[in-house]
Structures are given as C-alpha cells and as structure tokens.
Design an enzyme around this catalytic site. Structure first.
Site, PDB file in Angstrom:
ATOM      1  N   HIS A  26      50.923  26.537  34.837  1.00 33.63           N
ATOM      2  CA  HIS A  26      52.342  26.904  34.838  1.00 33.63           C
ATOM      3  C   HIS A  26      53.162  25.935  33.990  1.00 33.63           C
ATOM      4  O   HIS A  26      53.656  26.293  32.938  1.00 33.63           O
ATOM      5  CB  HIS A  26      52.846  26.929  36.279  1.00 33.63           C
ATOM      6  N   HIS A  40      51.857  34.141  24.236  1.00 35.40           N
ATOM      7  CA  HIS A  40      52.431  33.886  25.559  1.00 35.40           C
ATOM      8  C   HIS A  40      51.974  34.995  26.497  1.00 35.40           C
ATOM      9  O   HIS A  40      51.911  36.163  26.105  1.00 35.40           O
ATOM     10  CB  HIS A  40      53.969  33.866  25.470  1.00 35.40           C
ATOM     11  N   ASP A  69      56.592  26.327  24.138  1.00 38.51           N
ATOM     12  CA  ASP A  69      55.826  25.142  24.535  1.00 38.51           C
ATOM     13  C   ASP A  69      55.322  24.365  23.316  1.00 38.51           C
ATOM     14  O   ASP A  69      55.222  23.140  23.352  1.00 38.51           O
ATOM     15  CB  ASP A  69      54.643  25.544  25.414  1.00 38.51           C
TER      16      ASP A  69
END
Length: 424
Positions: A265, A306, A364
């Site tokens: 996560h 993603h 990210d």
C-alpha cells in the site's frame, strides 16, 4: 428508492429481486444485503467488487485516468489550490471563502504544537525504531491528551479532532525523523505555512535560522495535496472499519497508519528507490529494460503503471513538473541515481512496449525521486504519505459518523472441519 432491479436465481428457486442503485457518476451497484436473510453471502476476496459505503468525497475512474475531490479534478486543485484548502474541501464539501479559509488556516497553525509529554514519549523508542512504528504509537497516544473532543456523535468534536490531527501530523512526522538521528526536536513556527514548517522541523536545528526554499516547500505541499485522499483504499477502509466500532479518531487514524505501513500500500515510492539503486548506473538501463520485458524474469520496473489507473495516473502529470523543478533547484540533474530515473522515464514515455501496455510513470515514481533529492531517507517516505493522507482519513471518518452506519462485519466462506466430537 431504486427502480432498477437485478434478479438472482439459485438452483431453479424463485428469483430474488435485488435493487440496483445509481451513483452520480461511475458504475451501478447491486444491493445484496437481503441475501443474508436467505442464508446466502457473496464472495469477494479483497472487496474489489463490493461497495461498503456511500460517499460524496472522492471519485476515481481508473480507465479514464480521472481523480475528483468533491467533483474538482486533481489537476486543477494542484494548479490552483494548496494542501490546506484541499483539506477544507475534503472535510466540508465545498471550497472555503476567504474568511473561512483564513479561519481554517489559523486553526491549523495554532494546533501544530504537541503536548510536551509527547516529547518524553519518544524516549521510549530506540533510535533504530522504524519511523512508522513511532508514528503509530504517538498518534494513538494522542487520545490520552485530548479528552475534550472524544464524543464522536458531536459534529463539533469531530471537526476539532480533525483539525488537531491534521495540524499535528507534520510535527509528529518530523519528530520521528529527528529522534532517529539524535537531533533535538524543532518547534513549529506560526509564521510559516504547513509545508514550510514541515521542512523546517525536518532539517532545521537550534543553531540556525529557518531557511526553507520556496521550491522545496511547494514540492512538499503538492505531494501532500496529491496524496490527500484516494477513495476506499486499504488504509481508508481500515479507518472506516475501526470508526464503525465507535473508536476514537486518534485510534482510527493509528489503524490507518498501520495499514498504510504495508509495502503493498504505502511502500511504492520506497520500492522505486530500491529499483534505482539496483540498476545503479544509466549504462545498465537497457539490460534492465530487457529484464522487465521478459515475462519469465522476476524483475519489475517499480513506479510504472498503477493497479487503479489503467490509462495514466493524473497525479503523475502534475508531479512531473515539480520533480524537474526540485532537481534543477538542487543541481542534481547529473547525479547518477537521478540520471537513471530520468532515462527510465524517457524510455517509458517513448518505448512502444510501455506505451501499448500503458506502463507510464505514476505518482510514486516521481514522489520517490523528489523525496530522495530533498534528502529524506526512504524509511520516512511512508510517514510523509501518512501525513498527506490524514485529511482523507478524517473526511471519511466524519462522513461515516454523520450518517446511519453499521459496525463493519465481513463474512467468510468457511472451509474448515465441520462439527466433530472431542476424542475420549
């Protein structure tokens, strides 16, 4: 009431009518709550096909690359707003006028300090403790200090708790870092913005005057904003589940921090840095690109594609420009690690293999590069993620308690032994 219905027939029995609800946007939802009275449960590991709540806060369309907060596209918010205004929006449903904004910012500013006994609390952690372990502990401990706002059925108490947690998270996050490196804690300054304060509390010392680059402060504020909420993800669902028991807000947020700590996560941007270190030098990129394309090779490019966004991550479009600004500000475009990152980005945006599979750099990828360039250790990345996600957690907690809700109680498909007698 819903007029659309689905019908479920089991082994030729009479059809069971199930209402179908329409949201303001997105897919329809079949209401299966009546099945339990007939001795039937649905089976959905990971809850990937199950809506556990109604919400008006955030909407994601992963196929189209859309992220909306209260209807506002994330790209517009990142360009025209800032983190604290988005906090207000998530909590209250509308953007603030100038008076409301000023009042909210002042409330946050004057709640950034933590009780002095919290300073003593940190002494119980070894210097080697993971920052997320410390953050879990100290956030949960806040409930011991603020008994005046623990009535979860009181909207004013919920608002006060939200302001306190949002305001104190950057302070606690910086304290986790300072404790680990053995430096004194830095108090927040009321003259600084939330992002400036965070950078000051991370890197400042009592020996120096505050000196926070506007470019770095803007980057941190944008990172917080882009992570402020992401619908019913694992940590947000954990906060809601804990909140459904009537637990206090500090314990609920601590549970969300614990869920976020999991590498599946909250650890994605840390995994990006691990990958960049593994590649090591831009001369080896072609070798690793071939490994990534080989389905029999376990190597994977982290920070590309993603699980939610099947097209592109709208947050990445925003943060890409911020990333370039930070590298230029710090003069790190020629740093070997960042040369690897920038070359990887170029290949992913031009190589047909990545384009066809929509494996574009995600938020990210860029956030990991930014945090590393600023000088933040990878062990603190998820702490910063938690700091940004706090307003989303509090907004969902508040929304759930504002409506009729039930304690969360998922069911199971039991595969163990049936009843048997104890031998002898």
């Amino acid at each position: 009431m819903s007029e659309k219905k689905a019908q479920l027939t089991i082994d030729g029995s009479a059809p069971i009518d199930l209402p179908i609800y329409e949201g303001s946007t997105g897919p329809d939802v079949i209401d299966v709550r009546s099945l339990v009275s007939k001795g039937i449960f649905t089976y959905d590991p990971g809850f990937v096909s199950t809506a556990a709540c109604d919400s008006e806060i955030t909407y994601i369309d992963g196929n189209a690359g859309i992220l909306l907060h209260r209807g506002y596209p994330i790209e517009q918010l990142a360009q025209k707003s800032d983190f604290l205004e988005v906090c207000y929006l998530l909590l209250n449903g509308e953007l603030p006028d100038q008076v409301a904004r000023r009042g909210f910012e002042n409330d946050i500013r004057y709640h950034t300090m933590v009780d002095q006994q919290i300073h003593e609390f940190f002494k119980g952690f070894p210097r080697t403790a993971h920052p997320m372990a410390m953050l879990c502990g100290v956030v949960g401990a806040l409930s011991a200090f603020y008994h005046d706002s623990l009535d979860i059925d009181n909207p004013e108490h919920r608002q006060r708790a939200a302001i306190r947690i949002i305001a104190k998270m950057p302070t606690l996050a910086a304290m986790c870092y300072k404790h680990g490196i053995g430096q004194p804690f830095m108090y927040p300054k009321n003259s600084m913005s939330l992002a400036e304060n965070f950078v000051h509390m991370l890197f400042g010392t009592p020996c120096d005057s505050p000196n926070v680059s506007p470019t770095i402060a803007k980057a941190v504020d944008t990172l917080f904003l882009l992570h402020a909420d992401h619908e019913q993800n694992a940590s947000t669902s954990t906060v809601r589940l804990a909140g459904s028991t009537g637990s206090n807000p500090y314990a609920c947020v601590a549970s969300g921090i614990a869920a976020l700590w999991g590498p599946a996560h909250g650890g994605a941007n840390e995994a990006v840095l691990d990958m960049l270190y593994e590649i090591g030098d831009d001369s080896k990129i072609e070798e690793f690109i071939l490994k990534a394309k080989d389905k029999d090779d376990p190597f994977r490019l982290m920070g590309f594609g993603h699980r939610v966004y099947k097209n592109h991550d709208p947050r990445a479009t925003v943060i890409r420009g911020i990333c370039n600004d930070v590298l230029a500000e710090l003069g790190k475009e020629d740093d070997p690690l960042f040369k690897v990152a920038l070359k990887l980005e170029k290949i992913a945006l031009e190589d047909e293999y990545f384009i066809e599979r929509k494996l574009f750099p995600n938020v990210d990828f860029y956030s990991g590069i930014i945090l590393k360039a600023i000088g933040i250790p990878t062990s603190l990345f998820t702490v910063i993620f938690a700091t940004g996600r706090t307003p989303g957690w509090m907004a969902h907690w508040h929304e759930m308690l504002s409506e009729s809700y039930k304690i969360g109680r998922p069911r199971q498909l039991y595969r163990g032994n049936s009843k048997r007698d104890y031998p002898g």
